[in-house]
Design a protein around this motif. Structure first.
Motif, mmCIF file in Angstrom:
data_model
loop_
_atom_site.group_PDB
_atom_site.id
_atom_site.type_symbol
_atom_site.label_atom_id
_atom_site.label_comp_id
_atom_site.label_asym_id
_atom_site.label_seq_id
_atom_site.Cartn_x
_atom_site.Cartn_y
_atom_site.Cartn_z
ATOM 1 N N GLU A 1 18.780 51.019 38.244
ATOM 2 C CA GLU A 1 19.573 51.739 39.231
ATOM 3 C C GLU A 1 20.774 50.920 39.712
ATOM 4 O OE1 GLU A 1 19.230 54.877 40.556
ATOM 5 O OE2 GLU A 1 17.759 55.215 38.986
ATOM 6 N N ASP A 2 20.680 49.592 39.569
ATOM 7 C CA ASP A 2 21.751 48.723 40.063
ATOM 8 C C ASP A 2 22.849 48.480 39.034
ATOM 9 O OD1 ASP A 2 20.507 48.131 42.619
ATOM 10 O OD2 ASP A 2 19.028 47.010 41.470
ATOM 11 N N LEU A 3 22.646 48.961 37.806
ATOM 12 C CA LEU A 3 23.612 48.670 36.748
ATOM 13 C C LEU A 3 25.002 49.220 37.059
ATOM 14 C CD1 LEU A 3 21.829 49.022 33.289
ATOM 15 C CD2 LEU A 3 22.916 47.011 34.286
ATOM 16 N N GLU A 4 25.052 50.445 37.568
ATOM 17 C CA GLU A 4 26.354 51.083 37.787
ATOM 18 C C GLU A 4 27.194 50.327 38.820
ATOM 19 O OE1 GLU A 4 28.892 53.120 36.101
ATOM 20 O OE2 GLU A 4 26.874 53.297 35.338
ATOM 21 N N PRO A 5 26.649 50.024 40.034
ATOM 22 C CA PRO A 5 27.455 49.250 40.974
ATOM 23 C C PRO A 5 27.788 47.854 40.464
ATOM 24 C CG PRO A 5 25.212 49.566 41.815
ATOM 25 C CD PRO A 5 25.374 50.472 40.654
ATOM 26 N N LEU A 6 26.875 47.242 39.713
ATOM 27 C CA LEU A 6 27.160 45.937 39.139
ATOM 28 C C LEU A 6 28.317 46.017 38.148
ATOM 29 C CD1 LEU A 6 23.718 44.209 38.438
ATOM 30 C CD2 LEU A 6 25.562 43.327 39.855
ATOM 31 N N LYS A 7 28.247 47.015 37.259
ATOM 32 C CA LYS A 7 29.282 47.137 36.235
ATOM 33 C C LYS A 7 30.640 47.433 36.856
ATOM 34 C CE LYS A 7 30.133 49.056 31.665
ATOM 35 N NZ LYS A 7 29.678 49.992 30.606
ATOM 36 N N THR A 8 30.654 48.188 37.947
ATOM 37 C CA THR A 8 31.917 48.493 38.628
ATOM 38 C C THR A 8 32.610 47.214 39.089
ATOM 39 O OG1 THR A 8 31.085 50.634 39.364
ATOM 40 C CG2 THR A 8 32.953 49.717 40.565
ATOM 41 N N VAL A 9 31.842 46.302 39.687
ATOM 42 C CA VAL A 9 32.419 45.048 40.162
ATOM 43 C C VAL A 9 32.736 44.123 38.985
ATOM 44 C CG1 VAL A 9 32.024 43.010 41.598
ATOM 45 C CG2 VAL A 9 31.215 45.241 42.361
ATOM 46 N N VAL A 10 31.843 44.079 37.998
ATOM 47 C CA VAL A 10 32.001 43.177 36.864
ATOM 48 C C VAL A 10 33.269 43.489 36.068
ATOM 49 C CG1 VAL A 10 31.048 42.621 34.589
ATOM 50 C CG2 VAL A 10 29.585 42.548 36.612
ATOM 51 N N THR A 11 33.500 44.771 35.796
ATOM 52 C CA THR A 11 34.659 45.135 34.976
ATOM 53 C C THR A 11 35.982 44.844 35.679
ATOM 54 O OG1 THR A 11 34.434 47.419 35.777
ATOM 55 C CG2 THR A 11 33.455 46.899 33.637
ATOM 56 N N GLY A 12 35.953 44.751 37.001
ATOM 57 C CA GLY A 12 37.176 44.436 37.734
ATOM 58 C C GLY A 12 37.344 42.961 38.028
ATOM 59 N N ALA A 13 36.381 42.135 37.588
ATOM 60 C CA ALA A 13 36.441 40.699 37.880
ATOM 61 C C ALA A 13 37.381 39.993 36.912
ATOM 62 C CB ALA A 13 35.039 40.097 37.784
ATOM 63 N N SER A 14 37.974 38.907 37.374
ATOM 64 C CA SER A 14 38.851 38.117 36.505
ATOM 65 C C SER A 14 38.086 37.048 35.743
ATOM 66 C CB SER A 14 39.956 37.452 37.343
ATOM 67 O OG SER A 14 39.386 36.610 38.332
ATOM 68 N N ASN A 15 36.869 36.725 36.184
ATOM 69 C CA ASN A 15 36.038 35.722 35.515
ATOM 70 C C ASN A 15 35.056 36.420 34.579
ATOM 71 O OD1 ASN A 15 34.362 33.674 34.708
ATOM 72 N ND2 ASN A 15 34.135 32.782 36.733
ATOM 73 N N PRO A 16 35.155 36.191 33.258
ATOM 74 C CA PRO A 16 34.258 36.876 32.315
ATOM 75 C C PRO A 16 32.783 36.583 32.549
ATOM 76 C CG PRO A 16 36.096 35.832 31.157
ATOM 77 C CD PRO A 16 36.132 35.334 32.569
ATOM 78 N N GLN A 17 32.459 35.450 33.192
ATOM 79 C CA GLN A 17 31.055 35.123 33.442
ATOM 80 C C GLN A 17 30.348 36.186 34.272
ATOM 81 O OE1 GLN A 17 31.197 31.166 35.175
ATOM 82 N NE2 GLN A 17 30.136 30.334 33.405
ATOM 83 N N ALA A 18 31.121 37.028 34.951
ATOM 84 C CA ALA A 18 30.508 38.080 35.766
ATOM 85 C C ALA A 18 29.623 38.997 34.930
ATOM 86 C CB ALA A 18 31.602 38.900 36.451
ATOM 87 N N TRP A 19 29.909 39.112 33.624
ATOM 88 C CA TRP A 19 29.094 39.970 32.750
ATOM 89 C C TRP A 19 27.647 39.515 32.681
ATOM 90 C CZ3 TRP A 19 30.445 44.525 30.437
ATOM 91 C CH2 TRP A 19 31.799 44.871 30.475
ATOM 92 N N LEU A 20 27.384 38.260 33.005
ATOM 93 C CA LEU A 20 26.009 37.771 32.985
ATOM 94 C C LEU A 20 25.114 38.528 33.957
ATOM 95 C CD1 LEU A 20 26.676 33.918 32.868
ATOM 96 C CD2 LEU A 20 25.677 35.296 31.059
ATOM 97 N N ALA A 21 25.699 39.122 34.977
ATOM 98 C CA ALA A 21 24.898 39.867 35.959
ATOM 99 C C ALA A 21 24.209 41.058 35.315
ATOM 100 C CB ALA A 21 25.785 40.333 37.107
ATOM 101 N N LEU A 22 24.814 41.617 34.258
ATOM 102 C CA LEU A 22 24.259 42.815 33.630
ATOM 103 C C LEU A 22 23.019 42.510 32.802
ATOM 104 C CD1 LEU A 22 27.549 44.614 32.557
ATOM 105 C CD2 LEU A 22 26.216 44.879 34.637
ATOM 106 N N LEU A 23 22.686 41.244 32.652
ATOM 107 C CA LEU A 23 21.449 40.886 31.960
ATOM 108 C C LEU A 23 20.225 41.219 32.802
ATOM 109 C CD1 LEU A 23 22.667 37.451 30.654
ATOM 110 C CD2 LEU A 23 22.163 39.441 29.267
ATOM 111 N N ARG A 24 20.406 41.299 34.122
ATOM 112 C CA ARG A 24 19.338 41.660 35.059
ATOM 113 C C ARG A 24 18.160 40.677 35.027
ATOM 114 N NH1 ARG A 24 16.866 46.640 34.614
ATOM 115 N NH2 ARG A 24 17.382 46.998 32.444
#
Length: 560
Positions: A222-245
């Motif tokens: 359920e948290d993927l959508e809000p996470l992805k919203t912030v991640v895709t707008g981040a300037s640091n690519p490491q933010a994608w690690l959050a989607l590993l859950r």
């Protein structure tokens, strides 16, 4: 007929999604209303018409007990309404229990049969709706919503004010507090106000002094959508690690910024840097530091860039260099001249093999997922490696479906791939997993990297990242700290465990800019070693069904 079936399936999906969202909202409203009505009924006098039956069938002690416990249940029902609205799994169980408890207490206080039946019906209707409450979260760690808090407290205050209005004709006397009888409605009201206030105070105190010790839950689907919203707008690519859950997520109230971190014993290790606007991200760092302090844990930041060092120092942490990241200038990379000869030969050789490079968008990835899995499994088997977690991706379907994947086709088959971490501001394009079929031609990964650099340039990226070279750039000088001397020895003589020098030399061929990366820990070398062991432990954690895939740098050999 096929079209009709497809339309019907889509309609069923839409209806199911609508019901999933509406059912929690409906029961939250019912729960709030039921708690309010329960408090009103308990704080008002017992109906004179049923008083003879109450006196006959219910002992006075049971009436008084039901009165006090009923007030606690009523307050909990009002506060639980928000958790039902948020679809928290634990709230579903507790709501059924509170509905049933309220039904029983309505009977044991004043034989309110109609109330008991209605509350029982609510519990029965809630039972088959288990699937609508699918968010796995700690109920008591739910963030405070100002609107819900104000509404709940305002309602409780209004109920208490209404009770005082009902009993305003009764003159106050100290003896009212100890008057226990069936007709002592005013006395029960006064004691009830104390019960309500104490219940609210206890909940508030627990939130203030207990919740800070709670670890935010690992995100669920359920948290993927809000996470992805912030991640895709981040300037640091490491933010994608959050989607590993696989890491805990600490959000700000507006859910525009977060920190991801792992917990290993008393070590809380932040992966990378906070994600989101600067002020909010900084505030989250301080909040997490306070949480760690209250939990008796040691907070550290793994793989941070020089830009974060001022904040790290403000937090009282000591940064240690742990390696360098290779950033290739997309616009400045040139294949001409003597230095580009080997690269030109690689491109020419793969052109002769009719190799084809392609970036597959996430929504188009599903048909090729079995082949990607096959390549990944073969690569792992050849390397005698296992999937890791925490700081580097592992091949999990739910994670791979979220990112673009660059592939190399040869003879109609995918022979190599790397999933990508794009950024909206086009500052850096980063690769995560890199896998190739052991039967593929030599230098296939070099070919893939060259194509990705060209792709980065075409897409307007400033740099393409080849990833970290662990322990690179740490020089052991006579006056260097102990860590630099130890790391330098490991870098030079640790080839049996990890090809440190070879990996850096391979990446150096692409003439990158080397950017230092640090591990910030709360102390000197004595604090660094336990933090490094915590990173190893977090990386070795096996993936669980709930915790998607994860990360620690694989023992990757230099690509052929």
């Amino acid at each position: 007929m096929t079209a009709q079936t497809h339309i019907r399936a889509n309609l069923n999906h839409i209806l199911f999604d609508f019901a999933t969202r509406m059912i929690p909202a409906a029961f939250a409203t019912v729960m709030f209303a039921a708690g309010t009505l329960l408090l009103l009924s308990i704080l008002t006098p017992i109906d004179p018409a049923v008083m003879p039956l109450v006196r006959k069938w219910l002992p006075l002690g049971l009436v008084e007990f039901s009165h006090a416990i009923g007030l606690v249940v009523g307050v909990l029902m009002i506060f639980l309404a928000r958790a039902l609205w948020e679809r928290i799994e634990t709230a579903w169980y507790l709501a059924i229990g509170l509905f049933c408890a309220a039904a029983v207490l309505s009977l044991t206080r004043e034989l309110a049969l109609i109330n008991a039946v209605l509350l029982t019906i609510c519990a029965l209707l809630l039972i088959p709706c288990r699937g609508a409450f699918n968010r796995r979260s700690n109920l008591l760690s739910l963030s405070i919503n100002p609107l819900w808090a104000f509404t709940s407290l305002f309602t409780l205050g209004l109920i208490i004010w209404g009770g005082f209005y009902v009993y305003k004709h009764v003159p106050y006397a100290h003896s009212l507090w100890i008057d226990f009888s069936y007709h002592a409605n005013t006395s029960r009201f006064l004691r009830g106000v104390v019960v309500i206030v104490v219940t609210i105070v206890l909940i508030t105190l627990y939130r203030l002094f207990g919740i800070a010790r709670q670890v935010p839950p690992v995100p669920d689907a359920e948290d993927l959508e809000p996470l992805k919203t912030v991640v895709t707008g981040a300037s640091n690519p490491q933010a994608w690690l959050a989607l590993l859950r696989d890491k805990h997520i600490l959000w700000n109230d507006a859910r525009t910024a977060f920190i991801m971190y792992g917990v290993s014993g008393k070590q809380w290790v932040v992966m990378g840097e906070p994600v989101g606007p600067g002020a909010e991200a900084t505030a989250l760092c301080w909040e997490l530091k306070e949480m760690a302090a209250l939990a008796g844990a040691r907070l550290s930041f793994y793989q941070v860039s020089p830009a974060l060092l001022p904040l790290v120092l403000d937090l009282g942490l000591w940064p240690y260099k742990i390696g360098e990241e290779a950033l290739v200038s997309a616009a400045g990379f040139d294949l001409s001249g003597k230095k580009g000869y080997g690269f030109r030969q690689t491109l020419k050789r793969f052109e002769g093999l009719e190799a084809r490079f392609e970036v597959i968008a996430p929504e188009a990835l599903e048909p090729w997922m079995p082949r990607l899995k096959q390549v990944s499994d073969a690569w792992l088997k050849t390397k005698s490696a296992k999937e890791k977690s925490y700081s580097l991706g592992s091949f999990k379907m739910e994670y791979m479906r979220l990112t673009p994947v660059a592939v190399v086709w040869i003879g109609g088959e995918i022979m190599a791939f790397a999933n990508l971490w794009p950024t909206d501001d086009r500052t850096i394009l980063t690769i995560d997993l890199m896998r190739y079929d052991p039967a593929s031609p030599p230098s296939i990964m070099e070919y893939l990297f060259l194509q990705l650099i060209a792709y980065s340039r075409e897409q307007g990226y400033g740099h393409f990242s080849l990833g970290m070279a662990p322990l690179a750039g740490l020089e052991a000088k006579p006056l260097s700290r102990a860590w630099y001397k130890i790391a330098s020895v490991i870098y030079q003589f640790g080839g049996d465990f990890y090809n440190f020098e070879g990996l850096r030399a391979y990446k150096e061929k692409f003439r990158p800019d080397w950017q230092p990366r640090y591990f910030a820990v709360p102390g000197q070398e004595a604090a660094l070693m336990p933090a490094l062991l915590a990173v190893v432990a977090l990386g070795a954690k096996p993936a669980s069904p709930r915790k998607s895939s994860r990360r620690k740098r694989q023992p990757v050999a230099v690509p052929n």
